[in-house]
Design a protein around this motif. Structure first.
Motif, PDB file in Angstrom:
ATOM      1  N   HIS A  46      95.838   5.651 -53.635  1.00  0.00           N
ATOM      2  CA  HIS A  46      95.874   7.133 -53.690  1.00  0.00           C
ATOM      3  C   HIS A  46      95.618   7.667 -52.421  1.00  0.00           C
ATOM      4  CE1 HIS A  46      95.111  11.121 -55.093  1.00  0.00           C
ATOM      5  NE2 HIS A  46      96.215  11.170 -55.930  1.00  0.00           N
ATOM      6  N   VAL A  47      94.376   7.201 -52.030  1.00  0.00           N
ATOM      7  CA  VAL A  47      93.802   7.791 -50.566  1.00  0.00           C
ATOM      8  C   VAL A  47      94.494   7.561 -49.426  1.00  0.00           C
ATOM      9  CG1 VAL A  47      91.287   8.160 -51.634  1.00  0.00           C
ATOM     10  CG2 VAL A  47      92.077   6.219 -50.313  1.00  0.00           C
ATOM     11  N   LYS A  48      95.456   6.654 -49.732  1.00  0.00           N
ATOM     12  CA  LYS A  48      96.066   6.503 -48.373  1.00  0.00           C
ATOM     13  C   LYS A  48      97.526   7.049 -48.467  1.00  0.00           C
ATOM     14  CE  LYS A  48      93.503   2.911 -47.087  1.00  0.00           C
ATOM     15  NZ  LYS A  48      92.787   2.647 -45.728  1.00  0.00           N
ATOM     16  N   LEU A  49      97.950   7.510 -49.699  1.00  0.00           N
ATOM     17  CA  LEU A  49      99.215   8.126 -49.864  1.00  0.00           C
ATOM     18  C   LEU A  49      99.335   9.422 -49.987  1.00  0.00           C
ATOM     19  CD1 LEU A  49     101.093   5.405 -52.037  1.00  0.00           C
ATOM     20  CD2 LEU A  49     101.135   5.663 -49.739  1.00  0.00           C
ATOM     21  N   TYR A  50      98.115  10.029 -50.462  1.00  0.00           N
ATOM     22  CA  TYR A  50      98.046  11.441 -50.877  1.00  0.00           C
ATOM     23  C   TYR A  50      96.900  12.292 -50.141  1.00  0.00           C
ATOM     24  CZ  TYR A  50     101.406  10.771 -54.532  1.00  0.00           C
ATOM     25  OH  TYR A  50     102.390  10.141 -55.166  1.00  0.00           O
ATOM     26  N   GLU A  51      97.421  13.355 -49.804  1.00  0.00           N
ATOM     27  CA  GLU A  51      96.127  14.500 -49.243  1.00  0.00           C
ATOM     28  C   GLU A  51      95.182  14.832 -50.455  1.00  0.00           C
ATOM     29  OE1 GLU A  51      95.674  15.055 -46.251  1.00  0.00           O
ATOM     30  OE2 GLU A  51      97.681  14.237 -45.440  1.00  0.00           O
ATOM     31  N   GLN A  52      94.197  15.526 -50.368  1.00  0.00           N
ATOM     32  CA  GLN A  52      93.327  16.080 -51.175  1.00  0.00           C
ATOM     33  C   GLN A  52      93.803  17.017 -52.352  1.00  0.00           C
ATOM     34  OE1 GLN A  52      89.620  17.530 -49.412  1.00  0.00           O
ATOM     35  NE2 GLN A  52      89.091  15.269 -49.165  1.00  0.00           N
ATOM     36  N   ASP A  53      95.046  17.814 -51.460  1.00  0.00           N
ATOM     37  CA  ASP A  53      95.616  18.915 -52.524  1.00  0.00           C
ATOM     38  C   ASP A  53      96.763  18.100 -53.490  1.00  0.00           C
ATOM     39  OD1 ASP A  53      97.719  18.241 -50.549  1.00  0.00           O
ATOM     40  OD2 ASP A  53      97.548  20.196 -49.824  1.00  0.00           O
TER      41      ASP A  53
END
Length: 94
Positions: A46-53
């Motif tokens: 998740h942290v590799k594919l998506y931004e915090q928003d």
């Protein structure tokens, strides 16, 4: 149900532990639904594919049959099938 092969690269391959992973692919499955299944199986991605928003990171690239998902007419809503070639890779050092 047919299986869709997904190829991971760089740090994503380290998370999956392998280059290619198979996912059950129901009719009408979209790129977004595939990514949802990827995150369920590999939450660390998740942290590799998506931004915090919650938006897909500009540093994550989803390539379907050699075409970047953001260039496809329907983008992440593009339907995919088991015959498609899917590559997911991060860009940069993250």
């Amino acid at each position: 149900m047919p299986l869709l092969k997904v190829n991971f690269y760089a740090s994503l391959r380290k998370i999956s532990g392998t280059k290619t992973v198979e996912f059950s692919s129901p009719d009408g499955w979209t790129i977004q639904q595939l990514l949802d299944a990827v995150i369920i199986r590999y939450p660390a991605m998740h942290v590799k594919l998506y931004e915090q928003d919650g938006e897909l990171s500009r540093r994550a690239h989803i390539v379907i049959n050699g075409r970047f998902s953001h260039l496809l007419e329907k983008g992440m809503d593009t339907e995919i099938s088991p015959s498609d070639t899917v590559d997911i890779f991060p860009i940069g050092h993250f």
